[in-house]
Design a protein around this motif. Structure first.
Motif, PDB file in Angstrom:
ATOM      1  N   VAL A  83       0.821  -1.190   0.000  1.00 40.44           N
ATOM      2  CA  VAL A  83       0.000   0.000   0.000  1.00 40.44           C
ATOM      3  C   VAL A  83       0.868   1.258   0.000  1.00 40.44           C
ATOM      4  O   VAL A  83       2.075   1.192   0.199  1.00 40.44           O
ATOM      5  N   THR A  84       0.193   2.409  -0.215  1.00 39.35           N
ATOM      6  CA  THR A  84       0.769   3.709   0.073  1.00 39.35           C
ATOM      7  C   THR A  84       0.448   4.056   1.517  1.00 39.35           C
ATOM      8  O   THR A  84      -0.722   4.047   1.915  1.00 39.35           O
ATOM      9  N   VAL A  85       1.474   4.325   2.320  1.00 39.32           N
ATOM     10  CA  VAL A  85       1.262   4.642   3.735  1.00 39.32           C
ATOM     11  C   VAL A  85       0.830   6.106   3.832  1.00 39.32           C
ATOM     12  O   VAL A  85       1.651   7.018   3.978  1.00 39.32           O
ATOM     13  N   LEU A  86      -0.463   6.332   3.747  1.00 38.20           N
ATOM     14  CA  LEU A  86      -0.998   7.687   3.689  1.00 38.20           C
ATOM     15  C   LEU A  86      -0.740   8.462   4.975  1.00 38.20           C
ATOM     16  O   LEU A  86      -0.558   9.681   4.934  1.00 38.20           O
ATOM     17  N   SER A  87      -0.698   7.773   6.098  1.00 34.17           N
ATOM     18  CA  SER A  87      -0.533   8.451   7.391  1.00 34.17           C
ATOM     19  C   SER A  87       0.740   9.283   7.448  1.00 34.17           C
ATOM     20  O   SER A  87       0.774  10.345   8.084  1.00 34.17           O
ATOM     21  N   SER A  88       1.811   8.826   6.823  1.00 34.09           N
ATOM     22  CA  SER A  88       3.093   9.531   6.878  1.00 34.09           C
ATOM     23  C   SER A  88       3.424  10.211   5.555  1.00 34.09           C
ATOM     24  O   SER A  88       4.577  10.528   5.273  1.00 34.09           O
ATOM     25  N   ASP A  89       2.403  10.448   4.748  1.00 35.98           N
ATOM     26  CA  ASP A  89       2.583  11.139   3.476  1.00 35.98           C
ATOM     27  C   ASP A  89       1.595  12.297   3.418  1.00 35.98           C
ATOM     28  O   ASP A  89       0.796  12.502   4.330  1.00 35.98           O
ATOM     29  N   ASP A  90       1.638  13.044   2.341  1.00 37.19           N
ATOM     30  CA  ASP A  90       0.702  14.152   2.174  1.00 37.19           C
ATOM     31  C   ASP A  90      -0.338  13.779   1.123  1.00 37.19           C
ATOM     32  O   ASP A  90       0.028  13.403  -0.005  1.00 37.19           O
ATOM     33  N   PRO A  91      -1.617  13.848   1.438  1.00 36.25           N
ATOM     34  CA  PRO A  91      -2.648  13.427   0.480  1.00 36.25           C
ATOM     35  C   PRO A  91      -2.579  14.149  -0.856  1.00 36.25           C
ATOM     36  O   PRO A  91      -2.826  13.542  -1.902  1.00 36.25           O
ATOM     37  N   VAL A  92      -2.264  15.427  -0.836  1.00 33.88           N
ATOM     38  CA  VAL A  92      -2.195  16.184  -2.091  1.00 33.88           C
ATOM     39  C   VAL A  92      -1.075  15.645  -2.966  1.00 33.88           C
ATOM     40  O   VAL A  92      -1.257  15.407  -4.169  1.00 33.88           O
ATOM     41  N   ARG A  93       0.086  15.427  -2.378  1.00 33.49           N
ATOM     42  CA  ARG A  93       1.208  14.917  -3.158  1.00 33.49           C
ATOM     43  C   ARG A  93       0.944  13.490  -3.638  1.00 33.49           C
ATOM     44  O   ARG A  93       1.315  13.130  -4.759  1.00 33.49           O
ATOM     45  N   VAL A  94       0.313  12.673  -2.804  1.00 33.43           N
ATOM     46  CA  VAL A  94      -0.030  11.320  -3.241  1.00 33.43           C
ATOM     47  C   VAL A  94      -0.947  11.374  -4.454  1.00 33.43           C
ATOM     48  O   VAL A  94      -0.726  10.670  -5.455  1.00 33.43           O
ATOM     49  N   PHE A  95      -1.970  12.209  -4.387  1.00 38.37           N
ATOM     50  CA  PHE A  95      -2.868  12.317  -5.536  1.00 38.37           C
ATOM     51  C   PHE A  95      -2.108  12.790  -6.771  1.00 38.37           C
ATOM     52  O   PHE A  95      -2.285  12.241  -7.868  1.00 38.37           O
ATOM     53  N   GLN A  96      -1.267  13.803  -6.626  1.00 39.96           N
ATOM     54  CA  GLN A  96      -0.530  14.325  -7.778  1.00 39.96           C
ATOM     55  C   GLN A  96       0.371  13.266  -8.399  1.00 39.96           C
ATOM     56  O   GLN A  96       0.459  13.142  -9.630  1.00 39.96           O
ATOM     57  N   ARG A  97       1.044  12.494  -7.559  1.00 38.26           N
ATOM     58  CA  ARG A  97       1.962  11.488  -8.083  1.00 38.26           C
ATOM     59  C   ARG A  97       1.212  10.379  -8.820  1.00 38.26           C
ATOM     60  O   ARG A  97       1.653   9.922  -9.888  1.00 38.26           O
ATOM     61  N   PHE A  98       0.097   9.931  -8.273  1.00 42.35           N
ATOM     62  CA  PHE A  98      -0.642   8.875  -8.952  1.00 42.35           C
ATOM     63  C   PHE A  98      -1.393   9.395 -10.171  1.00 42.35           C
ATOM     64  O   PHE A  98      -1.584   8.652 -11.144  1.00 42.35           O
ATOM     65  N   ALA A  99      -1.814  10.638 -10.151  1.00 40.13           N
ATOM     66  CA  ALA A  99      -2.394  11.230 -11.368  1.00 40.13           C
ATOM     67  C   ALA A  99      -1.344  11.302 -12.476  1.00 40.13           C
ATOM     68  O   ALA A  99      -1.658  11.131 -13.662  1.00 40.13           O
ATOM     69  N   THR A 100      -0.093  11.520 -12.093  1.00 45.52           N
ATOM     70  CA  THR A 100       0.998  11.538 -13.068  1.00 45.52           C
ATOM     71  C   THR A 100       1.234  10.142 -13.637  1.00 45.52           C
ATOM     72  O   THR A 100       1.409   9.968 -14.855  1.00 45.52           O
ATOM     73  N   VAL A 101       1.245   9.118 -12.773  1.00 45.51           N
ATOM     74  CA  VAL A 101       1.361   7.735 -13.253  1.00 45.51           C
ATOM     75  C   VAL A 101       0.179   7.406 -14.169  1.00 45.51           C
ATOM     76  O   VAL A 101       0.349   6.732 -15.201  1.00 45.51           O
ATOM     77  N   ASP A 102      -0.988   7.889 -13.814  1.00 46.32           N
ATOM     78  CA  ASP A 102      -2.168   7.659 -14.641  1.00 46.32           C
ATOM     79  C   ASP A 102      -1.988   8.260 -16.033  1.00 46.32           C
ATOM     80  O   ASP A 102      -2.354   7.653 -17.042  1.00 46.32           O
ATOM     81  N   LYS A 136      -6.268  12.224   6.961  1.00 48.91           N
ATOM     82  CA  LYS A 136      -5.694  12.259   5.622  1.00 48.91           C
ATOM     83  C   LYS A 136      -6.545  11.510   4.603  1.00 48.91           C
ATOM     84  O   LYS A 136      -6.626  11.909   3.446  1.00 48.91           O
ATOM     85  N   ILE A 137      -7.207  10.437   5.023  1.00 48.34           N
ATOM     86  CA  ILE A 137      -8.080   9.769   4.067  1.00 48.34           C
ATOM     87  C   ILE A 137      -9.305  10.633   3.790  1.00 48.34           C
ATOM     88  O   ILE A 137      -9.829  10.649   2.665  1.00 48.34           O
ATOM     89  N   ASP A 138      -9.746  11.386   4.777  1.00 42.89           N
ATOM     90  CA  ASP A 138     -10.866  12.299   4.555  1.00 42.89           C
ATOM     91  C   ASP A 138     -10.509  13.333   3.487  1.00 42.89           C
ATOM     92  O   ASP A 138     -11.308  13.613   2.583  1.00 42.89           O
ATOM     93  N   LEU A 139      -9.300  13.872   3.571  1.00 43.07           N
ATOM     94  CA  LEU A 139      -8.865  14.824   2.551  1.00 43.07           C
ATOM     95  C   LEU A 139      -8.690  14.146   1.204  1.00 43.07           C
ATOM     96  O   LEU A 139      -9.106  14.682   0.162  1.00 43.07           O
ATOM     97  N   PHE A 140      -8.090  12.965   1.193  1.00 48.58           N
ATOM     98  CA  PHE A 140      -7.837  12.294  -0.085  1.00 48.58           C
ATOM     99  C   PHE A 140      -9.146  12.023  -0.831  1.00 48.58           C
ATOM    100  O   PHE A 140      -9.226  12.209  -2.057  1.00 48.58           O
ATOM    101  N   VAL A 141     -10.172  11.606  -0.113  1.00 49.01           N
ATOM    102  CA  VAL A 141     -11.460  11.341  -0.751  1.00 49.01           C
ATOM    103  C   VAL A 141     -12.021  12.625  -1.359  1.00 49.01           C
ATOM    104  O   VAL A 141     -12.624  12.599  -2.442  1.00 49.01           O
TER     105      VAL A 141
END
Length: 343
Positions: A82-101, A138-143
């Motif tokens: 998994v992506t360990v969201l607790s120790s990451d930033d939701p905005v950056r996680v979304f940006q990185r996976f949108a880039t992979v997409d 962080k999951i609340d923000l990611f959603v």
């Protein structure tokens, strides 16, 4: 039963070469890319890469490796696991996976989790006392970010957002997002609350002990008025031409990594008879293609899941044995399981 999806999961365990010498972390990463390219060509649906920050594993940024895989594959879906969201930033996680997409033409997925290891918390300056609160916020923000609209959000664990639009958006407007759960009923209910797909880590004991979690997910989704998606499961295993070959290739490296982790968690060293019992009756899918296929088919029938991922690396298996395991999984095991569950 509806169409099943099949994945391969790895943390980028550092393998040995065919002389028995451990390879470098850099070569281990390139080896994962080669395995994903092979999987892409033989019908595997998903490759999922886990995040770790330990010497046994080579992958600390799954999305970076997935981006490399994206440029060498055509059809396989690309996920974290998994992506360990607790120790990451939701905005950056979304940006990185949108880039992979974008790089993959819409094949990116993310599996969010709290993580079964805690090395990332001190590494990135987070307090383990905030373990639950970090993930909840962080999951609340990611959603919210998944709507791909300007976001206004306020929490206590990261700076607030005021009508902020996050770039890049995905081309389709949709980033497939799962939540990985190791067994906590609260986590199952949270996943249902957000209407996200559930991925169960079934890594020990009999698969049917997770039936209650799947039922809870569906009942909670009905109460929340959200969608209960087909549930996924991932479990460790290894495929070789014969049962004996698979066990002998898998056991030595598995024991080392299992005992190393167990020492940190207060577990006694694993004995060979316990290993054999887990293969026969638990959640280790190790053996010939037919042996592994029949066991997967039983688990799929018992739990009614829509996706099965095989964690195909565990310690220092050889490069050639790993490639053969991937090959057999895609060309033999997956077709057998589909035939068995269809019959």
């Amino acid at each position: 039963m509806s169409e099943l999806d099949f994945g391969l999961d790895t943390f980028g365990d550092v393998p040995v070469d065919d002389s028995g010498a451990p390879v470098s972390h850099a070569r281990a990463i390139r080896q994962v890319v080669d395995e994903a390219v092979l999987a892409d060509g033989i019908g595997v649906d998903v490759v999922a890469l886990g995040e770790h920050h330990r010497p046994e594993y080579s992958i600390s940024t799954p999305e970076t490796v997935l981006a490399g895989i994206a440029t060498r594959t055509e059809r396989i879906r690309l996920s974290s696991g998994v992506t360990v969201l607790s120790s990451d930033d939701p905005v950056r996680v979304f940006q990185r996976f949108a880039t992979v997409d974008a790089l993959s033409g819409g094949r990116a997925e993310v599996i969010l989790g709290r993580g079964s290891f805690t090395e990332s918390f001190p590494l990135f300056g987070y307090d383990l006392a905030d373990y639950d609160k970090l993930f909840e916020e962080k999951i609340d923000l990611f959603v919210r970010l998944l709507d791909e609209k300007p976001v206004t959000w306020k929490g206590s664990m990261r700076p607030s957002l005021d009508d902020i639009e996050v770039f890049p958006p995905t081309e389709s407007g949709h980033l497939t997002t799962w939540v990985g759960v190791g067994g906590s009923p609260q986590s199952v209910v949270r996943t249902a609350h957000y209407g996200l797909p559930l991925m169960l880590a079934v890594i020990g004991g009999t698969p049917e002990r997770f039936a209650g979690h799947i039922d809870l997910y569906r009942r909670a989704a009905a109460q929340f008025g959200t969608t209960a998606h087909p549930v996924g499961m991932h479990s460790p295993g290894f495929v070789a031409d014969t049962d004996e070959e698979a066990r002998e290739a898998h056991w030595p490296g598995y024991k080392v990594i299992r005992d190393r982790i167990g020492a940190l968690r207060g577990w006694p060293p694993i004995r060979r008879k316990e290993y054999e019992a887990e293969i026969e009756h638990g959640s280790l899918y190790i053996g010939s293609p037919e042996t592994v296929a029949r066991k997967i088919a039983r688990a799929v029938d018992e739990l009614g899941v829509g996706r099965f991922d095989l964690i195909y690396t565990a310690g220092t298996q050889s490069v050639s044995a790993r490639m053969r395991s991937v090959e057999l999984y895609g060309t033999k095991v997956i077709p057998m399981v589909r035939d068995l569950v269809a019959g």
